[in-house]
Design a protein around this motif. Structure first.
Motif, PDB file in Angstrom:
ATOM      1  N   PHE A  56       4.167 -11.289  -4.017  1.00 46.36           N
ATOM      2  CA  PHE A  56       3.962 -12.613  -4.588  1.00 46.36           C
ATOM      3  C   PHE A  56       4.436 -13.711  -3.631  1.00 46.36           C
ATOM      4  N   GLY A  57       5.490 -13.448  -2.873  1.00 44.90           N
ATOM      5  CA  GLY A  57       6.041 -14.454  -1.969  1.00 44.90           C
ATOM      6  C   GLY A  57       5.369 -14.549  -0.623  1.00 44.90           C
ATOM      7  N   ALA A  58       4.292 -13.800  -0.403  1.00 45.65           N
ATOM      8  CA  ALA A  58       3.645 -13.774   0.912  1.00 45.65           C
ATOM      9  C   ALA A  58       3.202 -15.145   1.416  1.00 45.65           C
ATOM     10  N   PRO A  59       2.664 -16.051   0.562  1.00 46.30           N
ATOM     11  CA  PRO A  59       2.209 -17.348   1.094  1.00 46.30           C
ATOM     12  C   PRO A  59       3.323 -18.292   1.526  1.00 46.30           C
ATOM     13  N   ALA A  60       4.578 -17.918   1.282  1.00 40.55           N
ATOM     14  CA  ALA A  60       5.680 -18.843   1.536  1.00 40.55           C
ATOM     15  C   ALA A  60       5.883 -19.146   3.012  1.00 40.55           C
ATOM     16  N   THR A  61       5.434 -18.259   3.897  1.00 42.32           N
ATOM     17  CA  THR A  61       5.565 -18.494   5.334  1.00 42.32           C
ATOM     18  C   THR A  61       4.196 -18.376   5.992  1.00 42.32           C
ATOM     19  N   ALA A  62       3.970 -19.168   7.025  1.00 40.63           N
ATOM     20  CA  ALA A  62       2.671 -19.160   7.700  1.00 40.63           C
ATOM     21  C   ALA A  62       2.348 -17.782   8.264  1.00 40.63           C
ATOM     22  N   ALA A  63       3.353 -17.073   8.773  1.00 43.75           N
ATOM     23  CA  ALA A  63       3.112 -15.766   9.382  1.00 43.75           C
ATOM     24  C   ALA A  63       2.718 -14.715   8.355  1.00 43.75           C
ATOM     25  N   GLY A  64       3.133 -14.889   7.104  1.00 46.52           N
ATOM     26  CA  GLY A  64       2.862 -13.867   6.105  1.00 46.52           C
ATOM     27  C   GLY A  64       1.725 -14.179   5.164  1.00 46.52           C
ATOM     28  N   ARG A  65       1.069 -15.318   5.366  1.00 47.37           N
ATOM     29  CA  ARG A  65       0.034 -15.726   4.422  1.00 47.37           C
ATOM     30  C   ARG A  65      -1.155 -14.764   4.401  1.00 47.37           C
ATOM     31  N   PRO A  66      -1.568 -14.339   3.213  1.00 46.34           N
ATOM     32  CA  PRO A  66      -2.817 -13.571   3.130  1.00 46.34           C
ATOM     33  C   PRO A  66      -4.001 -14.486   3.452  1.00 46.34           C
ATOM     34  N   ASN A  67      -5.079 -13.880   3.878  1.00 43.22           N
ATOM     35  CA  ASN A  67      -6.301 -14.626   4.153  1.00 43.22           C
ATOM     36  C   ASN A  67      -7.409 -14.008   3.309  1.00 43.22           C
ATOM     37  N   MET A  68      -8.059 -14.817   2.478  1.00 44.96           N
ATOM     38  CA  MET A  68      -9.019 -14.278   1.530  1.00 44.96           C
ATOM     39  C   MET A  68     -10.237 -13.674   2.219  1.00 44.96           C
ATOM     40  N   ALA A  69     -10.704 -14.260   3.313  1.00 40.56           N
ATOM     41  CA  ALA A  69     -11.838 -13.673   4.030  1.00 40.56           C
ATOM     42  C   ALA A  69     -11.459 -12.301   4.576  1.00 40.56           C
ATOM     43  N   ARG A  70     -10.261 -12.202   5.128  1.00 43.29           N
ATOM     44  CA  ARG A  70      -9.791 -10.920   5.651  1.00 43.29           C
ATOM     45  C   ARG A  70      -9.661  -9.889   4.524  1.00 43.29           C
ATOM     46  N   LEU A  71      -9.164 -10.329   3.364  1.00 43.09           N
ATOM     47  CA  LEU A  71      -9.025  -9.414   2.236  1.00 43.09           C
ATOM     48  C   LEU A  71     -10.384  -8.927   1.744  1.00 43.09           C
ATOM     49  N   VAL A  72     -11.346  -9.834   1.644  1.00 39.36           N
ATOM     50  CA  VAL A  72     -12.665  -9.461   1.125  1.00 39.36           C
ATOM     51  C   VAL A  72     -13.327  -8.410   2.008  1.00 39.36           C
TER      52      VAL A  72
END
Length: 297
Positions: A149-165
């Motif tokens: 849940f805390g992944a978006p809190a830092t730029a380095a850990g942010r998920p990317n929706m295009a990458r996830l899809v």
């Protein structure tokens, strides 16, 4: 990537996707060496000379008027989003190169207020490259409950929706019509690439996805563009089963957008979303209001 090269690539790709019979061009049974329409056939449909249109595809005529661009858009059977994209690419070709480094993205005050307003609706804040800048608990549970849940809190850990899809099995299984979702993601990235041709991070993402996913590479080569404002998706959630949501992208002006997912009142999908809400560990939305100095773009 320059505006003129993007314009030429877009025109060639879309011309190759039009069959002569689609636009009433007679072929008289001849054997054709190129897919789709020939340059001179497209030029005739648009009411411009073949030499002028050829120069446009080759990036040698960046001064096309709005009227000419609209005529070409009509000949190519472009929809409104695609027509606007054509104008954006043509405008880029008229500019001198020299782009500034894109500013770091963060959750603006306006986007933060929108996110807070949707406490009982799945909502996420996306940057222009589809980086997740923040999400509320229900948005996290619906779109990416398998991630921290805390992944978006830092730029380095942010998920990317295009990458996830394209690269994440959980997200691929989440969408009943995965190809439709994938095409929407690629179409939106195409629009953003036209608007931000100097965004090195965006093209690094495109390069990564192209090398790791043949499906992405094929869709990117199609040069289809799509504004993802409203779309209906059937989702197969591992916790609550199948539900249909209406995903809407809300923009509060320049900056990130808020994507919300709603269901039809009184429907089984709403019941499923309520069940997911009850199962969600409600915490505080984790997202910095401003980028840290040591955070990369």
């Amino acid at each position: 990537m320059t505006g003129t090269s993007q314009l030429g690539d877009f025109l060639k790709a879309r011309r190759s996707q039009l069959r002569p019979e689609d636009v009433g061009v007679a072929t008289y049974g001849e054997r054709r060496r190129v897919p789709g329409l020939r340059r001179e056939e497209l030029a005739l449909l648009a009411g411009v000379s073949a030499s002028y249109y050829t120069r446009m595809e080759q990036g040698q005529s960046p001064s096309a008027s709005s009227e000419v661009l609209d005529a070409i858009a009509g000949a190519l059977r472009l929809d409104e989003s695609e027509r606007r994209h054509l104008h954006v690419l043509a405008d880029l070709g008229r500019r001198r190169p020299g782009y500034r480094r894109p500013a770091p993205e963060y959750v603006t005050e306006a986007a933060g207020q929108l996110l807070a307003a949707f406490a009982e609706v799945p909502a996420i804040v996306l940057g222009r490259r589809t980086d997740v800048l923040a999400w509320n608990p229900l948005g996290h549970a619906l779109f990416a409950g398998h991630l921290d849940f805390g992944a978006p809190a830092t730029a380095a850990g942010r998920p990317n929706m295009a990458r996830l899809v394209f690269l994440d099995g959980h997200t691929r299984d989440l969408y009943a019509d995965w190809p439709g979702k994938a095409r929407a993601v690629v179409g939106n990235l195409r629009l953003v690439a036209g608007q931000h041709p100097g965004d090195a991070a965006l093209y690094a993402l495109v390069g990564e996805l192209s090398s790791k996913s043949a499906e992405f590479a094929a869709m990117w080569a199609d040069h289809r563009v799509k504004a993802c404002a409203v779309a209906r998706y059937t989702m197969r959630h591992p916790l609550v089963g199948t539900l249909t949501v209406l995903q809407q992208t809300l923009s509060s002006g320049p900056g990130p957008a808020v994507v919300v997912a709603t269901t039809e009142p009184g429907s089984p999908s709403q019941a499923a979303l309520t069940l997911l809400d009850q199962a969600t560990d409600h915490g505080t939305v984790l997202a910095p209001s401003r980028p840290q100095k040591d955070q990369p773009i």
